[in-house]
Design an enzyme around this catalytic site. Structure first.
Site, PDB file in Angstrom:
ATOM      1  N   ASP A 169       0.703  -1.230   0.033  1.00 54.64           N
ATOM      2  CA  ASP A 169      -0.120  -0.080   0.004  1.00 54.64           C
ATOM      3  C   ASP A 169       0.730   1.250  -0.068  1.00 54.64           C
ATOM      4  N   CYS A 227     -19.051 -15.815  -4.612  1.00 52.25           N
ATOM      5  CA  CYS A 227     -20.110 -14.976  -4.250  1.00 52.25           C
ATOM      6  C   CYS A 227     -21.555 -15.549  -4.220  1.00 52.25           C
ATOM      7  N   CYS A 283     -24.152  -1.721   2.762  1.00 55.92           N
ATOM      8  CA  CYS A 283     -23.389  -0.347   2.742  1.00 55.92           C
ATOM      9  C   CYS A 283     -24.149   0.657   2.950  1.00 55.92           C
ATOM     10  N   CYS A 310     -18.011   6.350  -0.115  1.00 58.93           N
ATOM     11  CA  CYS A 310     -17.472   5.496   0.810  1.00 58.93           C
ATOM     12  C   CYS A 310     -16.779   5.933   2.059  1.00 58.93           C
ATOM     13  N   CYS A 348     -18.769  -3.940   4.972  1.00 59.09           N
ATOM     14  CA  CYS A 348     -18.928  -4.797   3.931  1.00 59.09           C
ATOM     15  C   CYS A 348     -18.031  -5.803   4.014  1.00 59.09           C
TER      16      CYS A 348
HETATM   17  C1  B12 Z   1      -7.818   3.694  -3.293  1.00 60.17           C
HETATM   18  C2  B12 Z   1      -7.935   2.426  -2.200  1.00 60.17           C
HETATM   19  C3  B12 Z   1      -9.059   2.426  -1.507  1.00 60.17           C
HETATM   20  C4  B12 Z   1     -10.196   3.577  -1.785  1.00 60.17           C
HETATM   21  C5  B12 Z   1     -11.046   2.953  -2.996  1.00 60.17           C
HETATM   22  C6  B12 Z   1     -11.175   1.413  -2.781  1.00 60.17           C
HETATM   23  C7  B12 Z   1     -11.505   0.510  -3.939  1.00 60.17           C
HETATM   24  N1  B12 Z   1     -12.296  -0.391  -3.696  1.00 60.17           N
HETATM   25  O1  B12 Z   1     -11.412   1.024  -5.021  1.00 60.17           O
HETATM   26  C8  B12 Z   1     -11.049   3.599  -0.556  1.00 60.17           C
HETATM   27  C9  B12 Z   1     -10.305   4.693   0.468  1.00 60.17           C
HETATM   28  C10 B12 Z   1     -12.495   3.505  -0.366  1.00 60.17           C
HETATM   29  C11 B12 Z   1     -10.446   2.238   0.127  1.00 60.17           C
HETATM   30  C12 B12 Z   1     -11.193   1.530   1.308  1.00 60.17           C
HETATM   31  C13 B12 Z   1     -10.668   0.572   1.727  1.00 60.17           C
HETATM   32  N2  B12 Z   1      -9.498  -0.202   1.599  1.00 60.17           N
HETATM   33 CO1  B12 Z   1      -8.021   0.465   0.265  1.00 60.17          CO
HETATM   34  N3  B12 Z   1      -7.143   0.562  -1.124  1.00 60.17           N
HETATM   35  C14 B12 Z   1      -6.925   1.561  -2.180  1.00 60.17           C
HETATM   36  C15 B12 Z   1      -5.830   1.419  -2.979  1.00 60.17           C
HETATM   37  C16 B12 Z   1      -4.561   2.295  -2.678  1.00 60.17           C
HETATM   38  C17 B12 Z   1      -6.073   1.336  -4.590  1.00 60.17           C
HETATM   39  C18 B12 Z   1      -7.092   0.594  -5.078  1.00 60.17           C
HETATM   40  C19 B12 Z   1      -7.500   0.808  -6.263  1.00 60.17           C
HETATM   41  O2  B12 Z   1      -6.789   1.100  -7.116  1.00 60.17           O
HETATM   42  N4  B12 Z   1      -8.840   1.247  -6.708  1.00 60.17           N
HETATM   43  C20 B12 Z   1      -9.401   1.212  -8.024  1.00 60.17           C
HETATM   44  C21 B12 Z   1     -10.074  -0.084  -8.211  1.00 60.17           C
HETATM   45  C22 B12 Z   1     -10.579  -0.116  -9.742  1.00 60.17           C
HETATM   46  O3  B12 Z   1      -8.781  -1.249  -8.328  1.00 60.17           O
HETATM   47  P1  B12 Z   1      -9.148  -2.382  -7.178  1.00 60.17           P
HETATM   48  O4  B12 Z   1     -10.270  -2.308  -6.635  1.00 60.17           O
HETATM   49  O5  B12 Z   1      -7.861  -2.654  -7.114  1.00 60.17           O
HETATM   50  O6  B12 Z   1      -9.626  -3.408  -8.545  1.00 60.17           O
HETATM   51  C23 B12 Z   1      -8.548  -4.250  -9.546  1.00 60.17           C
HETATM   52  C24 B12 Z   1      -8.845  -5.426  -9.342  1.00 60.17           C
HETATM   53  O7  B12 Z   1      -9.404  -5.995  -8.176  1.00 60.17           O
HETATM   54  C25 B12 Z   1      -9.290  -6.046 -10.664  1.00 60.17           C
HETATM   55  N5  B12 Z   1     -10.775  -6.290 -10.566  1.00 60.17           N
HETATM   56  C26 B12 Z   1     -11.781  -5.598 -10.244  1.00 60.17           C
HETATM   57  N6  B12 Z   1     -13.061  -6.130 -10.361  1.00 60.17           N
HETATM   58  C27 B12 Z   1     -12.776  -7.409 -10.842  1.00 60.17           C
HETATM   59  C28 B12 Z   1     -13.391  -8.597 -10.976  1.00 60.17           C
HETATM   60  C29 B12 Z   1     -13.148  -9.534 -11.890  1.00 60.17           C
HETATM   61  C30 B12 Z   1     -13.886 -10.676 -12.172  1.00 60.17           C
HETATM   62  C31 B12 Z   1     -11.551  -9.580 -12.132  1.00 60.17           C
HETATM   63  C32 B12 Z   1     -11.081 -10.804 -12.847  1.00 60.17           C
HETATM   64  C33 B12 Z   1     -10.727  -8.534 -11.816  1.00 60.17           C
HETATM   65  C34 B12 Z   1     -11.409  -7.416 -11.028  1.00 60.17           C
HETATM   66  O8  B12 Z   1      -9.218  -4.932 -11.631  1.00 60.17           O
HETATM   67  C35 B12 Z   1      -9.053  -3.679 -11.042  1.00 60.17           C
HETATM   68  C36 B12 Z   1      -8.114  -2.765 -11.716  1.00 60.17           C
HETATM   69  O9  B12 Z   1      -6.655  -3.207 -11.528  1.00 60.17           O
HETATM   70  C37 B12 Z   1      -5.339  -0.162  -2.442  1.00 60.17           C
HETATM   71  C38 B12 Z   1      -3.773  -0.586  -2.556  1.00 60.17           C
HETATM   72  C39 B12 Z   1      -3.016  -0.715  -3.947  1.00 60.17           C
HETATM   73  N7  B12 Z   1      -1.991  -0.167  -3.854  1.00 60.17           N
HETATM   74  O10 B12 Z   1      -3.574  -1.251  -4.687  1.00 60.17           O
HETATM   75  C40 B12 Z   1      -5.840  -0.321  -0.975  1.00 60.17           C
HETATM   76  C41 B12 Z   1      -6.538  -1.784  -0.714  1.00 60.17           C
HETATM   77  C42 B12 Z   1      -7.235  -2.171  -2.137  1.00 60.17           C
HETATM   78  N8  B12 Z   1      -7.337  -1.356   0.461  1.00 60.17           N
HETATM   79  C43 B12 Z   1      -7.377  -2.088   1.297  1.00 60.17           C
HETATM   80  C44 B12 Z   1      -8.310  -1.935   2.241  1.00 60.17           C
HETATM   81  C45 B12 Z   1      -7.852  -3.197   3.613  1.00 60.17           C
HETATM   82  C46 B12 Z   1      -9.274  -1.253   2.458  1.00 60.17           C
HETATM   83  C47 B12 Z   1     -10.353  -1.041   3.610  1.00 60.17           C
HETATM   84  C48 B12 Z   1     -10.857  -2.440   4.043  1.00 60.17           C
HETATM   85  C49 B12 Z   1      -9.996  -0.163   4.730  1.00 60.17           C
HETATM   86  C50 B12 Z   1     -11.016   0.060   5.808  1.00 60.17           C
HETATM   87  N9  B12 Z   1     -11.586  -0.783   6.590  1.00 60.17           N
HETATM   88  O11 B12 Z   1     -11.573   1.221   5.705  1.00 60.17           O
HETATM   89  C51 B12 Z   1     -11.561  -0.339   2.665  1.00 60.17           C
HETATM   90  C52 B12 Z   1     -12.447  -1.386   1.934  1.00 60.17           C
HETATM   91  C53 B12 Z   1     -13.468  -0.667   0.974  1.00 60.17           C
HETATM   92  C54 B12 Z   1     -13.695  -1.683   0.032  1.00 60.17           C
HETATM   93  N10 B12 Z   1     -15.091  -2.301  -0.142  1.00 60.17           N
HETATM   94  O12 B12 Z   1     -12.973  -1.599  -0.998  1.00 60.17           O
HETATM   95  C55 B12 Z   1      -6.591  -3.377   0.791  1.00 60.17           C
HETATM   96  C56 B12 Z   1      -7.544  -4.616   0.426  1.00 60.17           C
HETATM   97  C57 B12 Z   1      -7.237  -6.036   0.816  1.00 60.17           C
HETATM   98  C58 B12 Z   1      -8.051  -6.934   0.204  1.00 60.17           C
HETATM   99  N11 B12 Z   1      -8.396  -8.134   0.737  1.00 60.17           N
HETATM  100  O13 B12 Z   1      -8.693  -6.874  -0.969  1.00 60.17           O
HETATM  101  C59 B12 Z   1      -5.610  -2.876  -0.321  1.00 60.17           C
HETATM  102  C60 B12 Z   1      -5.302  -3.634  -1.236  1.00 60.17           C
HETATM  103  C61 B12 Z   1      -4.189  -2.206   0.634  1.00 60.17           C
HETATM  104  C62 B12 Z   1      -3.419  -3.389   1.026  1.00 60.17           C
HETATM  105  N12 B12 Z   1      -2.203  -3.302   0.608  1.00 60.17           N
HETATM  106  O14 B12 Z   1      -3.942  -4.103   1.748  1.00 60.17           O
HETATM  107  N13 B12 Z   1      -9.318   1.786  -0.406  1.00 60.17           N
HETATM  108  S1  SF4 Z   2     -20.979 -10.328   1.189  1.00 57.83           S
HETATM  109 FE1  SF4 Z   2     -20.456  -9.532  -0.643  1.00 57.83          FE
HETATM  110  S2  SF4 Z   2     -18.302 -10.219  -1.013  1.00 57.83           S
HETATM  111 FE2  SF4 Z   2     -19.232 -11.436   0.684  1.00 57.83          FE
HETATM  112  S3  SF4 Z   2     -19.807 -13.341  -0.189  1.00 57.83           S
HETATM  113 FE3  SF4 Z   2     -21.760 -11.755  -0.176  1.00 57.83          FE
HETATM  114  S4  SF4 Z   2     -21.749 -10.870  -2.119  1.00 57.83           S
HETATM  115 FE4  SF4 Z   2     -19.707 -11.795  -1.928  1.00 57.83          FE
HETATM  116  S1  SF4 Z   3     -16.146   0.405   3.521  1.00 59.44           S
HETATM  117 FE1  SF4 Z   3     -17.845  -1.037   2.566  1.00 59.44          FE
HETATM  118  S2  SF4 Z   3     -19.964  -0.626   3.758  1.00 59.44           S
HETATM  119 FE2  SF4 Z   3     -18.175   0.841   4.367  1.00 59.44          FE
HETATM  120  S3  SF4 Z   3     -18.924   2.631   3.087  1.00 59.44           S
HETATM  121 FE3  SF4 Z   3     -17.310   1.787   1.945  1.00 59.44          FE
HETATM  122  S4  SF4 Z   3     -18.321   0.308   0.611  1.00 59.44           S
HETATM  123 FE4  SF4 Z   3     -19.801   0.870   2.126  1.00 59.44          FE
END
Ligand code: B12
Ligand code: SF4
Ligand code: SF4
Length: 313
Positions: free
Chosen positions: A126, A181, A191, A207, A237
């Protein structure tokens, strides 16, 4: 034993939940990032726009890399009674700073690679332009849940994702293509701000995690009343996910066990605290990111949004 098997055994010995291997080239689903950015879902996180090229082709970060080792670091510990009361702090932020703790443990795994001939072993958790979920998915460590988390069968999703870019050519693991899922929609239904606009698409600007940690301005009125008591991050979530309910187990990493929570008294304390005191008490903690002004804002909104006790919150 092959080097890959030895590496995974070493990761387990160091306490990582799981370890997989993938290649550093562009993940096939990089277009999801473009679509997400184009919708404006990153809000004020402009760095995600700036880093898009590197996230879509992670090899640019470490050009010598031939493989990426991905490791999962469990941070779960069950909520105590206080953790369920406003002002709430997300589980990941209750222990010592994972950027330091997990990075140091990844470096130890990196040292193993160096002992086995690597000249490059660069770790991230991260703290870089690395698409960590995408790499963990490609390395076969889990599937992408409807809440956008990487979820691991038999483990859940309460873990950090760390990566090590190395010039060793290691055999990649294949992605987990099954969607576990099924017909569940618990996360989408739970949420409170409607941030999960559809399955696997999160509008960060709605969020609670973004509103309380990443963005600097006031929390929009429409959303402030829906924080459900959260003052820093949000676990809803993840908490409602059956894979966590069934499989989350307490971390074995002592530094990640909870040491930090906010009492109701802190609301007033933050209002009267000055920057020096804030720095003395919270330097090196995740609260530094929103800073004193952000934490004041969060505490007020969290307490105002809390449901009365006994209301099933
Ligand atoms: C920006 C960010 C946030 C943002 C946006 C989150 C989001 N969902 O995009 C905010 C501030 C909201 C956030 C919140 C949280 N975050 Co955050 N965040 C990040 C960060 C820095 C970048 C994520 C990103 O690029 N988002 C943009 C979207 C488009 O990308 P993505 O979610 O990574 O999705 C990619 C893949 O999953 C894939 N993909 C997506 N959908 C699908 C579907 C299929 C079928 C396939 C094949 C692929 C695929 O393609 C996408 C593009 O590469 C990462 C760290 C990192 N360097 O990546 C941590 C990270 C994702 N966060 C993390 C965590 C722990 C959290 C929180 C739980 C913290 C909390 N308790 O408050 C919450 C969870 C909220 C949630 N439901 O996501 C962890 C997740 C661990 C995990 N098990 O997934 C990460 C990886 C940090 C880490 N090193 O551990 N976060
Ligand atoms: S709570 Fe959301 S992420 Fe977890 S199994 Fe159900 S649909 Fe999938
Ligand atoms: S962390 Fe999950 S449940 Fe909480 S506001 Fe963000 S998307 Fe909604």
């Amino acid at each position: 034993m092959t080097l890959a098997a030895e590496l995974k055994a070493r990761a387990a010995e160091l306490g990582f939940l799981a370890c997989g291997i993938t290649h550093p080239g562009p993940p096939p689903y990089a277009d999801r990032l473009d679509a997400w950015l184009a919708k404006g879902y990153a809000g004020t996180m402009r760095y995600l726009h700036r880093q898009a090229r590197r996230r879509k082709d992670p090899r640019i970060n470490v050009p010598e890399a031939l493989s990426v080792v991905v490791a999962l670091e469990n941070y779960y510990a069950p909520d105590g009674a206080d953790d369920r009361e406003a002002p709430r702090v997300a589980k990941y932020a209750r222990g010592q700073d994972y950027h330091r703790v997990t990075r140091a443990r990844l470096d130890r795994l990196g040292a193993f690679l160096v002992q086995h001939g690597a000249r490059v072993a660069h770790s991230y958790v991260d703290d870089g332009p690395v698409p960590e979920r995408a790499l963990a998915y490609s390395a076969g460590l889990g599937w992408i849940g409807k809440n956008t988390m990487l979820i691991r069968p038999g483990a859940g999703s309460f873990f950090f994702i760390g990566t090590i870019f190395t010039d060793l050519a290691l055999p990649p693991d294949g992605p987990m293509t099954t969607d576990h899922c099924g017909s569940c929609t618990r996360c989408l239904d739970a949420c409170p701000t409607g941030a999960l606009v559809e399955a696997r698409v999160l509008d960060a600007t709605r969020c609670i995690s973004y509103l309380t940690i990443e963005q600097k301005g006031p929390i929009p009125d429409e959303l402030a009343g829906r924080l459900d008591g959260w003052a820093f991050g949000c676990d809803i979530c993840n908490d409602v996910c059956p894979w966590n309910e069934r499989f989350a187990t307490t971390t074995t990493v002592a530094e990640l066990l909870p040491v930090r929570r906010l009492g109701t008294a802190d609301a007033a304390t933050f209002d009267t605290m000055d920057d020096d005191e804030f720095h003395r008490r919270f330097a090196g903690t995740p609260f530094e990111r929103p800073g004193l002004r952000g934490m004041r804002r969060n505490l007020r909104a969290a307490l105002a949004s809390a449901r009365p006790k006994g209301d099933g919150a």
